[in-house]
Design a protein around this motif. Structure first.
Motif, short mmCIF file in Angstrom:
data_model
loop_
_atom_site.label_atom_id
_atom_site.label_comp_id
_atom_site.label_asym_id
_atom_site.label_seq_id
_atom_site.Cartn_x
_atom_site.Cartn_y
_atom_site.Cartn_z
N ARG A 29 0.82 -1.21 0.00
CA ARG A 29 0.00 0.00 0.00
C ARG A 29 0.86 1.27 0.00
O ARG A 29 0.50 2.27 -0.61
CB ARG A 29 -0.94 -0.01 1.21
CG ARG A 29 -2.03 -1.05 1.11
CD ARG A 29 -2.77 -0.92 -0.19
NE ARG A 29 -3.80 -1.92 -0.38
CZ ARG A 29 -4.47 -2.09 -1.51
NH1 ARG A 29 -4.22 -1.32 -2.56
NH2 ARG A 29 -5.39 -3.03 -1.62
N ASP A 32 1.94 1.69 -3.47
CA ASP A 32 0.84 2.24 -4.27
C ASP A 32 0.72 3.74 -4.08
O ASP A 32 0.51 4.49 -5.04
CB ASP A 32 -0.47 1.56 -3.88
CG ASP A 32 -0.52 0.10 -4.30
OD1 ASP A 32 0.26 -0.27 -5.19
OD2 ASP A 32 -1.32 -0.66 -3.73
N TRP A 73 -3.80 3.54 -8.23
CA TRP A 73 -3.93 2.75 -7.00
C TRP A 73 -4.41 1.33 -7.32
O TRP A 73 -4.09 0.39 -6.61
CB TRP A 73 -4.89 3.46 -6.06
CG TRP A 73 -5.05 2.80 -4.73
CD1 TRP A 73 -5.94 1.82 -4.39
CD2 TRP A 73 -4.28 3.06 -3.55
NE1 TRP A 73 -5.79 1.46 -3.08
CE2 TRP A 73 -4.78 2.20 -2.53
CE3 TRP A 73 -3.24 3.93 -3.26
CZ2 TRP A 73 -4.26 2.20 -1.25
CZ3 TRP A 73 -2.73 3.93 -1.96
CH2 TRP A 73 -3.24 3.07 -0.98
N TRP A 74 -5.19 1.18 -8.41
CA TRP A 74 -5.75 -0.12 -8.78
C TRP A 74 -5.04 -0.72 -9.99
O TRP A 74 -5.61 -1.55 -10.69
CB TRP A 74 -7.24 0.04 -9.09
CG TRP A 74 -8.04 0.49 -7.90
CD1 TRP A 74 -8.54 -0.30 -6.90
CD2 TRP A 74 -8.42 1.83 -7.58
NE1 TRP A 74 -9.20 0.47 -5.97
CE2 TRP A 74 -9.15 1.79 -6.36
CE3 TRP A 74 -8.21 3.06 -8.18
CZ2 TRP A 74 -9.66 2.92 -5.76
CZ3 TRP A 74 -8.72 4.20 -7.59
CH2 TRP A 74 -9.44 4.13 -6.39
N ARG A 75 -3.80 -0.32 -10.22
CA ARG A 75 -3.09 -0.75 -11.43
C ARG A 75 -2.78 -2.25 -11.42
O ARG A 75 -2.64 -2.85 -12.48
CB ARG A 75 -1.78 0.04 -11.58
CG ARG A 75 -0.74 -0.33 -10.55
CD ARG A 75 0.40 0.67 -10.49
NE ARG A 75 1.44 0.20 -9.58
CZ ARG A 75 1.36 0.28 -8.27
NH1 ARG A 75 0.27 0.84 -7.72
NH2 ARG A 75 2.34 -0.17 -7.50
N SER A 77 -4.75 -4.77 -9.96
CA SER A 77 -5.95 -5.57 -10.16
C SER A 77 -6.66 -5.26 -11.48
O SER A 77 -7.29 -6.13 -12.08
CB SER A 77 -6.92 -5.37 -8.99
OG SER A 77 -7.24 -3.99 -8.85
N HIS A 78 -6.57 -4.00 -11.96
CA HIS A 78 -7.24 -3.60 -13.20
C HIS A 78 -6.27 -2.77 -14.06
O HIS A 78 -6.47 -1.56 -14.25
CB HIS A 78 -8.49 -2.78 -12.89
CG HIS A 78 -9.49 -3.50 -12.04
ND1 HIS A 78 -9.44 -3.47 -10.66
CD2 HIS A 78 -10.55 -4.29 -12.36
CE1 HIS A 78 -10.44 -4.20 -10.17
NE2 HIS A 78 -11.12 -4.71 -11.18
N THR A 82 -7.08 0.95 -15.72
CA THR A 82 -6.27 2.04 -15.18
C THR A 82 -5.57 2.80 -16.29
O THR A 82 -5.60 4.04 -16.33
CB THR A 82 -5.24 1.48 -14.19
OG1 THR A 82 -5.92 0.88 -13.07
CG2 THR A 82 -4.32 2.58 -13.69
#
Length: 217
Positions: A29, A32, A73-75, A77-78, A82
């Motif tokens: 985190r 991130d 931040w979601w790079r 998982s998605h 992103t």
């Protein structure tokens, strides 16, 4: 200079990289947040350079700033989503604002795709980067809108280099994962072999004792 003197520096780059990787793996985190900041800072600088622009343009720039960085931040998982959102925000800012926006967020998104996305998605992004790079080179050669061509050249070339770096990191991670899996399988096989050996020895001991008991009886 004395013969046999060890001139090897005490600084071990490989060990430092290993420690840094371990530190980053233990704090995902925080990493991130640092990535989001890396995408946010250039956009903020761009917005400050627009301080003398008309108010509507400045507000558009301020609204687009978080859209350029926060999706990072979601790079993991998605990655594709992103990259699409970040690219759209940067391109929109380039169209609407009088000064071009920094493309650091796009490069970070491309890296995330190269590391985390599926093979087809990774190939698609690499192909698009190659097309943008080719378009930039072609525009420079034919002297068509040199500013736009230079931007396409920089963005395409930077994206392609970033993709190659991410692909290299992905390969290293896969190799490390496979080596760890092989080591784990070797440990399981060694444990199973030891268990069978102990079972055979116990069987031989029991069989010998039974035979001795029978002969004694």
């Amino acid at each position: 200079m004395h013969e046999g003197c060890d001139l090897t520096p005490s600084f071990n780059a490989q060990r430092l990289v290993g420690r840094l990787r371990t530190w980053m793996s233990a704090r995902p985190r925080l990493v991130d947040a640092l990535v989001v900041a890396a995408g946010l800072i250039p956009a903020v600088i761009t917005a400050f350079t627009l301080a003398g622009s008309p108010a509507p343009w400045l507000w558009i720039g301020l609204v687009l700033i978080p859209i350029q960085a926060l999706p990072l931040w979601w790079r993991r998982s998605h990655p594709i989503v992103t990259l699409a959102v970040v690219t759209a925000a940067v391109m929109l800012q380039n169209v609407l604002l009088p000064r071009p926006a920094a493309g650091a967020s796009i490069l970070l998104g491309v890296y995330a795709v190269a590391v985390n996305a599926r093979p087809r998605e990774r190939q698609l992004v690499a192909s698009i980067a190659g097309v943008v790079l080719f378009a930039g080179v072609l525009g420079i050669l034919v002297a068509y809108n040199r500013s736009l061509s230079a931007g396409a050249l920089g963005l395409g070339g930077g994206s392609l280099i970033t993709w190659l770096i991410g692909d290299f990191i992905r390969g290293r991670r896969r190799t490390a994962f496979e080596m760890e899996a092989q080591r784990h399988r070797a440990q399981l096989e060694a444990a199973e072999s030891e268990r069978k050996r102990i079972a055979r020895e116990l069987h031989d001991v029991v069989a010998h004792n039974v035979s001795v008991m029978a002969l004694t009886a």
